[in-house]
Design an enzyme around this catalytic site. Structure first.
Site, PDB file in Angstrom:
ATOM      1  N   CYS A 271      11.730  -3.351 -11.429  1.00 40.33           N
ATOM      2  CA  CYS A 271      12.749  -2.399 -10.949  1.00 40.33           C
ATOM      3  C   CYS A 271      13.741  -1.959 -12.024  1.00 40.33           C
ATOM      4  O   CYS A 271      13.762  -0.805 -12.420  1.00 40.33           O
ATOM      5  CB  CYS A 271      13.510  -3.020  -9.776  1.00 40.33           C
ATOM      6  SG  CYS A 271      12.448  -3.320  -8.360  1.00 40.33           S
TER       7      CYS A 271
HETATM    8  N1  LIG Z   1       8.699  -6.394  -6.621  1.00 36.19           N
HETATM    9  C1  LIG Z   1       9.940  -6.207  -6.275  1.00 36.19           C
HETATM   10  O1  LIG Z   1      10.763  -7.089  -6.359  1.00 36.19           O
HETATM   11  C2  LIG Z   1      10.405  -4.873  -5.710  1.00 36.19           C
HETATM   12  C3  LIG Z   1      11.685  -4.813  -5.119  1.00 36.19           C
HETATM   13  C4  LIG Z   1      12.117  -3.611  -4.575  1.00 36.19           C
HETATM   14  C5  LIG Z   1      11.293  -2.480  -4.656  1.00 36.19           C
HETATM   15  N2  LIG Z   1      10.066  -2.557  -5.262  1.00 36.19           N
HETATM   16  C6  LIG Z   1       9.248  -1.346  -5.291  1.00 36.19           C
HETATM   17  O2  LIG Z   1       8.209  -1.492  -4.325  1.00 36.19           O
HETATM   18  C7  LIG Z   1       7.017  -0.860  -4.786  1.00 36.19           C
HETATM   19  C8  LIG Z   1       5.860  -1.852  -4.770  1.00 36.19           C
HETATM   20  O3  LIG Z   1       6.139  -2.889  -5.688  1.00 36.19           O
HETATM   21  P1  LIG Z   1       5.399  -4.293  -5.649  1.00 36.19           P
HETATM   22  O4  LIG Z   1       6.168  -5.180  -6.549  1.00 36.19           O
HETATM   23  O5  LIG Z   1       5.138  -4.724  -4.260  1.00 36.19           O
HETATM   24  O6  LIG Z   1       3.993  -3.896  -6.338  1.00 36.19           O
HETATM   25  P2  LIG Z   1       2.689  -4.804  -6.400  1.00 36.19           P
HETATM   26  O7  LIG Z   1       1.941  -4.346  -7.609  1.00 36.19           O
HETATM   27  O8  LIG Z   1       3.025  -6.244  -6.233  1.00 36.19           O
HETATM   28  O9  LIG Z   1       1.873  -4.372  -5.106  1.00 36.19           O
HETATM   29  C9  LIG Z   1       1.342  -3.097  -4.927  1.00 36.19           C
HETATM   30  C10 LIG Z   1       0.031  -3.220  -4.165  1.00 36.19           C
HETATM   31  O10 LIG Z   1      -0.436  -1.893  -3.881  1.00 36.19           O
HETATM   32  C11 LIG Z   1      -1.839  -1.890  -4.003  1.00 36.19           C
HETATM   33  N3  LIG Z   1      -2.263  -0.502  -4.150  1.00 36.19           N
HETATM   34  C12 LIG Z   1      -2.153   0.303  -5.235  1.00 36.19           C
HETATM   35  N4  LIG Z   1      -2.638   1.533  -4.943  1.00 36.19           N
HETATM   36  C13 LIG Z   1      -3.049   1.507  -3.651  1.00 36.19           C
HETATM   37  C14 LIG Z   1      -3.633   2.462  -2.791  1.00 36.19           C
HETATM   38  N5  LIG Z   1      -3.885   3.702  -3.182  1.00 36.19           N
HETATM   39  N6  LIG Z   1      -3.953   2.072  -1.536  1.00 36.19           N
HETATM   40  C15 LIG Z   1      -3.710   0.814  -1.112  1.00 36.19           C
HETATM   41  N7  LIG Z   1      -3.147  -0.141  -1.886  1.00 36.19           N
HETATM   42  C16 LIG Z   1      -2.817   0.204  -3.140  1.00 36.19           C
HETATM   43  C17 LIG Z   1      -2.104  -2.778  -5.194  1.00 36.19           C
HETATM   44  O11 LIG Z   1      -3.438  -3.248  -5.205  1.00 36.19           O
HETATM   45  C18 LIG Z   1      -1.085  -3.900  -4.962  1.00 36.19           C
HETATM   46  O12 LIG Z   1      -1.627  -4.949  -4.186  1.00 36.19           O
HETATM   47  C19 LIG Z   1       7.341  -0.300  -6.157  1.00 36.19           C
HETATM   48  O13 LIG Z   1       7.740   1.025  -6.036  1.00 36.19           O
HETATM   49  C20 LIG Z   1       8.532  -1.129  -6.601  1.00 36.19           C
HETATM   50  O14 LIG Z   1       9.350  -0.447  -7.505  1.00 36.19           O
HETATM   51  C21 LIG Z   1       9.604  -3.735  -5.772  1.00 36.19           C
END
Ligand SMILES: NC(=O)c1ccc[n+]([C@@H]2O[C@H](COP(=O)([O-])OP(=O)(O)OC[C@H]3O[C@@H](n4cnc5c(N)ncnc54)[C@H](O)[C@@H]3O)[C@@H](O)[C@H]2O)c1
Length: 437
Positions: A271
């Protein structure tokens, strides 16, 4: 709307969570805990298989929690996207990284929107949670979804609700962190608020999709800039012989008007180092600079170089050069007590140190081995800590202050400790071996 309310009340509403990562999985947990049925969609078949077998894919979410979700019969993960047709709402939690040129990489948002458009049905609610620039949901997502022939706000409903998850935080969970929600229309907003309210304690409706998108970016810009400020002060105070951590701990006793941020070896995670630059990119379209963000980025990205310089100076004091020295990096995760290495400053540190000719190992109980990432492939495995191995390194560099480390024992057995997190503040003996950086 009455039908929507009834389905939520009777718990017959079926939710799709698309993207089962650090954000998606806790959301599944909250929806299933609230008694709603959830279909988890992911393109990664390995992840789907592990989850369906009742095991977790994330260290700080225990297997028992995933087992509970699957055993309840309320949760099933799948790679079969056509099942999108079978759910009432789709909550999208896909990654939003930066490209190599540090511009928003929208490929996951675009692909997931295209997939949903294929199976979109009348009356469905689609809500995006991925952090992104203001305007994404209206200008990009809605346009792709409408390729289905259905009209946003009329045939299907569209909302944006930023995820504010803080992995590993024991005081706040997805359920207890208030949820900001914006909708394309009043009805979209109401439907999304009711959906989230079924699982999350506090809902904060805002007037537009863009206000919700911007709120999340503001939170991360705020952290990025404040961390940059204390990182800069760390360098300034170090020259003056003042301990920045002591200063911050004194300053934070002021009961109002001050929030404590702490310096470190650089910014990490998915982030803070990334999201502010989504706004920078968008602001450029309006001919506006984001000077605070750029300056903060400059200061924060320089931190690993500062740590390397301090390490070289400390070795120099001991008549040693960095080249040929053996270094152990303690902690590879980007922050304490989690298993996420995305954008971790430890990785940057390892690369910088190796470039200068140091022999570098790492130890991190959360990361047994490194995996290929978008821009790095270290191919390293974690070393097991022992008194003998600690003494075999010229420098033990604390990059991540995991709670499980015994810092007294580490200092006792190491020749020299470079501490970037003030993790050794309570260590009484052997302080001459500690250099703060
Ligand atoms: N990790 C954090 O602490 C956090 C906190 C707040 C916000 N965010 C935001 O949340 C969002 C997700 O982050 P995350 O950390 O969960 O990512 P992540 O990489 O852990 O998970 C994303 C998942 O999406 C899947 N994916 C990708 N493309 C896809 C598609 N077309 N169809 C279905 N599944 C698909 C991936 O295989 C993966 O399992 C980002 O925008 C991030 O900035 C993350």
């Amino acid at each position: 709307m009455a039908d929507w309310d009834r389905k939520i009340e009777k718990k017959t509403l079926k939710v799709g969570v698309l993207g089962l990562g650090y954000v998606g999985l806790p959301l599944v947990r909250e929806f299933t805990s609230a008694g709603l049925r959830v279909v988890g969609f992911d393109i990664d078949p390995k992840k789907v298989a592990v989850l369906n077998s009742g095991r977790s894919i994330i260290k700080h979410i225990p297997h028992s929690q995933v087992k509970k979700m699957t055993a309840s019969g309320l949760f099933k993960a799948t790679t079969n996207m056509s099942l999108i047709k079978t759910v009432d709402a789709v909550v999208v939690c896909v990654p939003t990284p930066l490209t190599a040129n540090r511009e928003p990489d929208m490929q996951f948002i675009v692909k997931s929107s295209e997939t949903i458009a294929k199976y979109l049905c009348k009356g469905q609610l689609i809500t995006f949670e991925s952090t992104t620039y203001p305007g994404t949901t209206r200008e990009l997502v809605a346009v792709i979804l409408e390729k289905s022939g259905l009209k946003a706000g009329r045939d299907f409903h569209l909302a944006y609700s930023p995820e504010r998850e803080d992995p590993g935080n024991k005081n706040f969970t997805t359920k207890t962190i208030p949820k900001v929600v914006g909708g394309l229309t009043k009805k979209c907003l109401d439907m999304a608020c009711k959906l989230y309210n079924a699982a999350i304690d506090t809902i904060v409706p805002v007037s537009s999709l863009e206000a919700a998108e911007a709120a999340k970016i503001v939170e991360n810009v705020y952290r990025c800039i404040n961390i940059a400020m204390v990182n800069e002060l760390k360098v300034v105070f170090d020259r003056m012989g003042i301990d920045v951590w002591e200063v911050i701990n004194a300053a934070k006793t002021k009961p109002f008007g001050f929030s404590a941020f702490y310096p470190g070896p650089g910014l990490g995670g998915h982030c803070i180092p990334i999201d502010p630059f989504y706004l920078t990119w968008k602001a450029r379209q309006y001919g506006m600079p984001t000077r605070f963000i750029e300056l903060a980025g400059e200061i924060n990205t320089n931190m690993p170089h500062y740590v390397v310089q301090k390490t070289m100076d400390a070795l120099n004091e001991r008549k040693k050069s960095l080249k040929g020295s053996k270094l152990l990096i303690l902690g590879l995760a980007y922050k304490k007590d989690i298993d996420d290495v995305r954008e971790s400053p430890s990785i940057e540190l390892i690369e910088l140190l190796v470039k200068k000719g140091a022999k570098v190992d790492y130890s991190d109980p959360y990361i047994p081995r490194t995996h290929r990432q978008r821009q790095h492939d270290l191919k390293m495995t974690s070393k097991k800590l022992s008194a003998k191995m600690l003494g075999g390194y010229d420098v033990v560099l604390i990059s991540t202050d995991h709670s499980c480390y015994d810092y007294n024992w580490i200092v006792k057995n190491a020749k020299l400790v470079v501490d970037t997190r003030n993790a050794t503040s309570a260590v009484k003996s052997g302080r001459s071996k500690i250099v703060k950086a």
